[in-house]
Each structure stands twice: as C-alpha cells, then as structure tokens.
Design a protein around this motif. Sequence first.
Motif, PDB file in Angstrom:
ATOM      1  N   THR A  40       0.855  -1.175   0.000  1.00  0.00           N
ATOM      2  CA  THR A  40       0.000   0.000   0.000  1.00  0.00           C
ATOM      3  C   THR A  40       0.892   1.225   0.000  1.00  0.00           C
ATOM      4  N   ASP A  41       0.526   2.219  -0.822  1.00  0.00           N
ATOM      5  CA  ASP A  41       1.255   3.485  -0.828  1.00  0.00           C
ATOM      6  C   ASP A  41       0.246   4.621  -1.012  1.00  0.00           C
ATOM      7  N   ALA A  42       0.717   5.814  -1.278  1.00  0.00           N
ATOM      8  CA  ALA A  42      -0.155   6.980  -1.400  1.00  0.00           C
ATOM      9  C   ALA A  42      -1.159   6.841  -2.545  1.00  0.00           C
ATOM     10  N   ASP A  43      -0.829   6.043  -3.552  1.00  0.00           N
ATOM     11  CA  ASP A  43      -1.716   5.872  -4.706  1.00  0.00           C
ATOM     12  C   ASP A  43      -2.769   4.786  -4.505  1.00  0.00           C
ATOM     13  N   GLY A  44      -2.633   3.974  -3.472  1.00  0.00           N
ATOM     14  CA  GLY A  44      -3.590   2.901  -3.239  1.00  0.00           C
ATOM     15  C   GLY A  44      -2.874   1.607  -2.874  1.00  0.00           C
ATOM     16  N   TRP A  45      -3.436   0.501  -3.313  1.00  0.00           N
ATOM     17  CA  TRP A  45      -2.897  -0.806  -2.955  1.00  0.00           C
ATOM     18  C   TRP A  45      -2.679  -1.643  -4.216  1.00  0.00           C
ATOM     19  N   THR A  46      -1.789  -2.602  -4.087  1.00  0.00           N
ATOM     20  CA  THR A  46      -1.559  -3.612  -5.127  1.00  0.00           C
ATOM     21  C   THR A  46      -1.456  -4.955  -4.425  1.00  0.00           C
ATOM     22  N   GLY A  56       2.614 -29.092 -12.593  1.00  0.00           N
ATOM     23  CA  GLY A  56       3.541 -28.402 -13.472  1.00  0.00           C
ATOM     24  C   GLY A  56       3.169 -26.967 -13.787  1.00  0.00           C
ATOM     25  N   THR A  57       2.218 -26.410 -13.038  1.00  0.00           N
ATOM     26  CA  THR A  57       1.706 -25.066 -13.323  1.00  0.00           C
ATOM     27  C   THR A  57       1.539 -24.275 -12.028  1.00  0.00           C
ATOM     28  N   MET A  58       1.730 -22.963 -12.123  1.00  0.00           N
ATOM     29  CA  MET A  58       1.365 -22.028 -11.053  1.00  0.00           C
ATOM     30  C   MET A  58       0.397 -21.021 -11.662  1.00  0.00           C
ATOM     31  N   MET A  59      -0.646 -20.687 -10.930  1.00  0.00           N
ATOM     32  CA  MET A  59      -1.625 -19.695 -11.381  1.00  0.00           C
ATOM     33  C   MET A  59      -1.514 -18.472 -10.488  1.00  0.00           C
ATOM     34  N   GLY A  60      -1.735 -17.302 -11.069  1.00  0.00           N
ATOM     35  CA  GLY A  60      -1.651 -16.078 -10.298  1.00  0.00           C
ATOM     36  C   GLY A  60      -2.569 -15.001 -10.823  1.00  0.00           C
ATOM     37  N   TYR A  61      -2.732 -13.981 -10.005  1.00  0.00           N
ATOM     38  CA  TYR A  61      -3.452 -12.791 -10.437  1.00  0.00           C
ATOM     39  C   TYR A  61      -2.867 -11.592  -9.704  1.00  0.00           C
ATOM     40  N   ALA A  62      -3.060 -10.425 -10.285  1.00  0.00           N
ATOM     41  CA  ALA A  62      -2.647  -9.174  -9.658  1.00  0.00           C
ATOM     42  C   ALA A  62      -3.775  -8.173  -9.842  1.00  0.00           C
ATOM     43  N   MET A  63      -3.935  -7.306  -8.847  1.00  0.00           N
ATOM     44  CA  MET A  63      -4.913  -6.232  -8.971  1.00  0.00           C
ATOM     45  C   MET A  63      -4.454  -5.048  -8.143  1.00  0.00           C
ATOM     46  N   SER A  64      -4.840  -3.863  -8.610  1.00  0.00           N
ATOM     47  CA  SER A  64      -4.480  -2.617  -7.938  1.00  0.00           C
ATOM     48  C   SER A  64      -5.710  -1.737  -7.867  1.00  0.00           C
ATOM     49  N   GLY A  65      -5.688  -0.827  -6.917  1.00  0.00           N
ATOM     50  CA  GLY A  65      -6.791   0.112  -6.812  1.00  0.00           C
ATOM     51  C   GLY A  65      -6.657   0.978  -5.584  1.00  0.00           C
ATOM     52  N   ALA A  66      -7.729   1.694  -5.308  1.00  0.00           N
ATOM     53  CA  ALA A  66      -7.832   2.514  -4.094  1.00  0.00           C
ATOM     54  C   ALA A  66      -9.201   2.203  -3.504  1.00  0.00           C
ATOM     55  N   VAL A  69     -11.166  -1.441  -7.802  1.00  0.00           N
ATOM     56  CA  VAL A  69     -10.094  -2.044  -8.593  1.00  0.00           C
ATOM     57  C   VAL A  69      -9.946  -1.247  -9.893  1.00  0.00           C
ATOM     58  N   THR A  70      -8.733  -0.774 -10.150  1.00  0.00           N
ATOM     59  CA  THR A  70      -8.463   0.000 -11.366  1.00  0.00           C
ATOM     60  C   THR A  70      -7.575  -0.751 -12.353  1.00  0.00           C
ATOM     61  N   GLY A  91      -3.711  -9.380 -19.567  1.00  0.00           N
ATOM     62  CA  GLY A  91      -4.051  -8.112 -18.927  1.00  0.00           C
ATOM     63  C   GLY A  91      -5.439  -7.641 -19.284  1.00  0.00           C
ATOM     64  N   VAL A  92      -5.649  -6.341 -19.108  1.00  0.00           N
ATOM     65  CA  VAL A  92      -6.976  -5.759 -19.298  1.00  0.00           C
ATOM     66  C   VAL A  92      -7.472  -5.862 -20.735  1.00  0.00           C
ATOM     67  N   ASP A  93      -6.553  -5.945 -21.714  1.00  0.00           N
ATOM     68  CA  ASP A  93      -7.000  -6.066 -23.108  1.00  0.00           C
ATOM     69  C   ASP A  93      -7.269  -7.517 -23.510  1.00  0.00           C
TER      70      ASP A  93
END
Length: 151
Positions: A40-46, A56-66, A69-70, A91-93
């Motif tokens: 977390t920082d001044a811009d929000g969280w990640t 044989g696989t690892m799955m993940g996700y990332a998200m950021s926002g305040a 979710v942005t 990603g988003v596209d």
Amino acid sequence: MRLAMILTPLALIAAHAPAPATDPAPIDSVAFMAGDWGMTDADGWTHEHWSAPMGGTMMGYAMSGADTVTFREFMRIAPNDDGQLALVVTGVDLTPVAFTLTEAAANSATFEAPEHDYPQKIKYIRDGDVMVATISMTDGSHVSTWEYRRK
C-alpha cells in the motif's frame, strides 16, 4: 592400432557435435513466488497472489486500486510448447503475452519477451517475507518496481 583408427574419427565427430540442450527449469524453480503478496502506498494498494505449483503449473493474479479495482491481470507459469517455463500474462485487453524464463536462482526468476512492446522483462526476487517485482525493457530502461510484503 586398428582400434585407434576407429576411435580417432569418433572422437573428432563427438568433439564437433552440438552441445545438448539444457534441461528446462522445473516449475519448482519458481515455487518461491507462491503466496499472497501486497503493498500500500499513497496511490492505493496492489495485491498479487500465486498458487503453489500443481501439475507443473502455477496460477496467479494481480490487482491494484484505491476505492475500487483500477487494474487487474491473470497470470500462469507453465511449460510452453518447447518445454521451457513461460509466464503468460493476460491483462486488461485480454491478449495473452508469453514471457520465457531466462534466468532462475534460489529466490529469483527473470522472464523475457523481447518482441513485446512493454514490458519486455519481468523479474521477481524474494528475500524472506518481501518479494520485489520489477518490469522493464530488456535493456533495463523504463523500470517500474513493486515491493510486496507477504500477507
């Protein structure tokens, strides 16, 4: 003498044979990434999450926002068609981009996709309950870094 005549050409052929390909890194070489990570920082969280290696696989996700979710992306680490580990980021596209594992050590991994516009390199380094994720161009320019703490 006759044995030497047979073995000498074989030795010369062997000396000029191509080196065997290095074995692909196993999924366990990136298992250090597993867990829930955030900052977390001044811009929000990640927040970033990685599953433990399974099948044989690892799955993940990332998200950021305040307040909401942005940004969000989905990730997978698994062998590509050549058997090399690749980090595939959607990603988003919704266009998946594959980054091939180019370096792996006890607590670090570097993935690269030189043909991608940005980023071309993704690097993870873990030190205890801290994991640093860095994205950049392959030449090291245009760096963005996130310093996550284990959640």
